[in-house]
Design a protein around this motif. Structure first.
Motif, PDB file in Angstrom:
ATOM      1  N   LEU A 140       0.833  -1.204   0.000  1.00 48.11           N
ATOM      2  CA  LEU A 140       0.000   0.000   0.000  1.00 48.11           C
ATOM      3  C   LEU A 140       0.872   1.261   0.000  1.00 48.11           C
ATOM      4  N   GLN A 141       1.941   1.224   0.806  1.00 49.00           N
ATOM      5  CA  GLN A 141       2.845   2.372   0.848  1.00 49.00           C
ATOM      6  C   GLN A 141       3.572   2.542  -0.480  1.00 49.00           C
ATOM      7  N   LEU A 142       3.896   1.421  -1.109  1.00 48.95           N
ATOM      8  CA  LEU A 142       4.563   1.473  -2.415  1.00 48.95           C
ATOM      9  C   LEU A 142       3.663   2.121  -3.450  1.00 48.95           C
ATOM     10  N   ILE A 143       2.383   1.766  -3.425  1.00 56.81           N
ATOM     11  CA  ILE A 143       1.422   2.401  -4.338  1.00 56.81           C
ATOM     12  C   ILE A 143       1.323   3.891  -4.042  1.00 56.81           C
ATOM     13  N   GLU A 144       1.330   4.227  -2.763  1.00 61.21           N
ATOM     14  CA  GLU A 144       1.262   5.639  -2.349  1.00 61.21           C
ATOM     15  C   GLU A 144       2.454   6.426  -2.895  1.00 61.21           C
ATOM     16  N   ALA A 165       1.248   9.493  -5.197  1.00 57.84           N
ATOM     17  CA  ALA A 165       1.981  10.738  -4.946  1.00 57.84           C
ATOM     18  C   ALA A 165       2.142  11.581  -6.196  1.00 57.84           C
ATOM     19  N   LYS A 166       2.007  10.959  -7.379  1.00 59.47           N
ATOM     20  CA  LYS A 166       2.149  11.697  -8.637  1.00 59.47           C
ATOM     21  C   LYS A 166       0.845  12.389  -9.048  1.00 59.47           C
ATOM     22  N   TRP A 167      -0.268  12.050  -8.387  1.00 51.38           N
ATOM     23  CA  TRP A 167      -1.532  12.701  -8.706  1.00 51.38           C
ATOM     24  C   TRP A 167      -1.571  14.093  -8.086  1.00 51.38           C
ATOM     25  N   ASP A 168      -2.521  14.867  -8.515  1.00 52.58           N
ATOM     26  CA  ASP A 168      -2.721  16.190  -7.934  1.00 52.58           C
ATOM     27  C   ASP A 168      -3.051  16.043  -6.452  1.00 52.58           C
ATOM     28  N   ALA A 169      -2.484  16.958  -5.648  1.00 56.65           N
ATOM     29  CA  ALA A 169      -2.646  16.847  -4.199  1.00 56.65           C
ATOM     30  C   ALA A 169      -4.110  16.877  -3.783  1.00 56.65           C
ATOM     31  N   GLU A 170      -4.977  17.501  -4.580  1.00 59.00           N
ATOM     32  CA  GLU A 170      -6.387  17.605  -4.218  1.00 59.00           C
ATOM     33  C   GLU A 170      -7.268  16.732  -5.110  1.00 59.00           C
ATOM     34  N   ALA A 171      -6.654  15.812  -5.823  1.00 59.60           N
ATOM     35  CA  ALA A 171      -7.451  14.906  -6.660  1.00 59.60           C
ATOM     36  C   ALA A 171      -8.347  14.047  -5.763  1.00 59.60           C
ATOM     37  N   PRO A 172      -9.615  13.900  -6.108  1.00 53.31           N
ATOM     38  CA  PRO A 172     -10.533  13.121  -5.263  1.00 53.31           C
ATOM     39  C   PRO A 172     -10.042  11.694  -5.032  1.00 53.31           C
ATOM     40  N   ALA A 173      -9.515  11.043  -6.081  1.00 53.77           N
ATOM     41  CA  ALA A 173      -9.044   9.671  -5.913  1.00 53.77           C
ATOM     42  C   ALA A 173      -7.891   9.604  -4.912  1.00 53.77           C
ATOM     43  N   ARG A 174      -6.990  10.573  -5.012  1.00 50.37           N
ATOM     44  CA  ARG A 174      -5.856  10.585  -4.073  1.00 50.37           C
ATOM     45  C   ARG A 174      -6.338  10.836  -2.646  1.00 50.37           C
ATOM     46  N   LEU A 175      -7.250  11.782  -2.488  1.00 48.35           N
ATOM     47  CA  LEU A 175      -7.769  12.089  -1.152  1.00 48.35           C
ATOM     48  C   LEU A 175      -8.493  10.884  -0.557  1.00 48.35           C
ATOM     49  N   PHE A 176      -9.254  10.179  -1.392  1.00 48.48           N
ATOM     50  CA  PHE A 176      -9.966   9.000  -0.919  1.00 48.48           C
ATOM     51  C   PHE A 176      -8.980   7.912  -0.485  1.00 48.48           C
ATOM     52  N   TYR A 177      -7.954   7.717  -1.316  1.00 49.83           N
ATOM     53  CA  TYR A 177      -6.966   6.679  -1.005  1.00 49.83           C
ATOM     54  C   TYR A 177      -6.215   7.011   0.292  1.00 49.83           C
ATOM     55  N   GLU A 178      -5.774   8.251   0.405  1.00 49.79           N
ATOM     56  CA  GLU A 178      -5.016   8.645   1.597  1.00 49.79           C
ATOM     57  C   GLU A 178      -5.896   8.615   2.841  1.00 49.79           C
ATOM     58  N   ARG A 179      -7.163   9.052   2.689  1.00 51.07           N
ATOM     59  CA  ARG A 179      -8.079   9.038   3.839  1.00 51.07           C
ATOM     60  C   ARG A 179      -8.342   7.596   4.291  1.00 51.07           C
ATOM     61  N   SER A 180      -8.495   6.691   3.326  1.00 52.59           N
ATOM     62  CA  SER A 180      -8.732   5.283   3.650  1.00 52.59           C
ATOM     63  C   SER A 180      -7.505   4.672   4.316  1.00 52.59           C
ATOM     64  N   LEU A 181      -6.337   4.973   3.753  1.00 54.49           N
ATOM     65  CA  LEU A 181      -5.099   4.430   4.322  1.00 54.49           C
ATOM     66  C   LEU A 181      -4.858   4.995   5.714  1.00 54.49           C
ATOM     67  N   GLY A 182      -5.163   6.263   5.912  1.00 54.76           N
ATOM     68  CA  GLY A 182      -4.997   6.864   7.225  1.00 54.76           C
ATOM     69  C   GLY A 182      -5.946   6.264   8.243  1.00 54.76           C
TER      70      GLY A 182
END
Length: 225
Positions: free
Chosen positions: A22-26, A31-48
């Protein structure tokens, strides 16, 4: 370490292993997506949320704090994304202010750099002057020391020459005295030889006279006989 702590330690270790992909995917993808991209926010929120939950269950405070922080960050970014439309004008004003501040900072940096360069140039000039003065002082001291050394050497040479002259004078005097003594001895020897010769001559005359007297007495005795 208590007996109950061992299974939790094993579970924490296993979770780190399971979380690695999971960290490797992150790191490599998200990490290459836009910092405010919904998919990134969802992934980071889920991982957190996952980290916070597992950290709380396993008693891993560091993991729980990191998960909570990641969740809060994701939620904050999501909320910021919602407020971007309303804050466009403020952002433009802030950008303009930031640009002005940056330009001012660049100008101040340029002035500071120019002042520093001038300071360095002045320092180099001062150092060069001090170097020249030091070289001049060193040259003067060297010349003075050489002059003093030459004077000392000359004085020593003068003393040595005077000592040589005195020694030569003593040698000549000794030679003269020896020559005079030899001459006196030679003269004395010659006088003694002359005296000896005269003594021998006188002895020869006396002997001849004695022989003549003897012969005369013998002749007189012969005549009487």
């Amino acid at each position: 370490m208590s007996v109950t702590a061992i299974p939790f330690a094993v579970l924490r270790f296993n979770y780190r292993i399971a979380r690695f992909p999971l960290q490797l995917i992150e790191d490599q993808v998200v990490a290459k997506w836009d910092a405010e991209a919904p998919a990134r926010l969802f992934y980071e929120r889920s991982l957190g949320a996952l980290d916070a939950t597992v950290g709380g269950v396993l008693g891993d405070a560091t993991l729980a704090k990191r998960g909570a922080a990641l969740t809060e960050r994701s939620e904050a970014l999501a909320k910021a994304a919602e407020l971007d439309a309303q804050a466009a004008a403020k952002r433009e004003a802030a950008d303009a202010e930031l640009k002005a501040k940056r330009e001012k900072a660049v100008a101040e940096q340029k002035e500071a750099r120019e002042a520093k360069e001038q300071e360095v140039a002045d320092a180099r000039q001062t150092a060069e002057q001090r170097k020249q003065e030091a070289e001049k002082t060193a040259a003067e001291r060297t010349a003075a020391a050489k002059k003093q050394a030459d004077e000392v050497a000359a004085q020593r040479k003068k003393s040595v020459d005077a000592a040589k002259r005195d020694e030569q004078a003593k040698i000549r005097a000794a030679e003269h005295q020896a020559t005079a003594a030899a001459a006196a001895k030679k003269k004395d020897a010659a006088a003694k030889r002359d005296d000896a010769a005269a003594t021998r001559a006188q002895a020869d005359r006396v002997e001849k006279l004695a022989d003549a007297e003897k012969e005369k007495r013998q002749a007189e005795r012969a005549d009487k006989a």
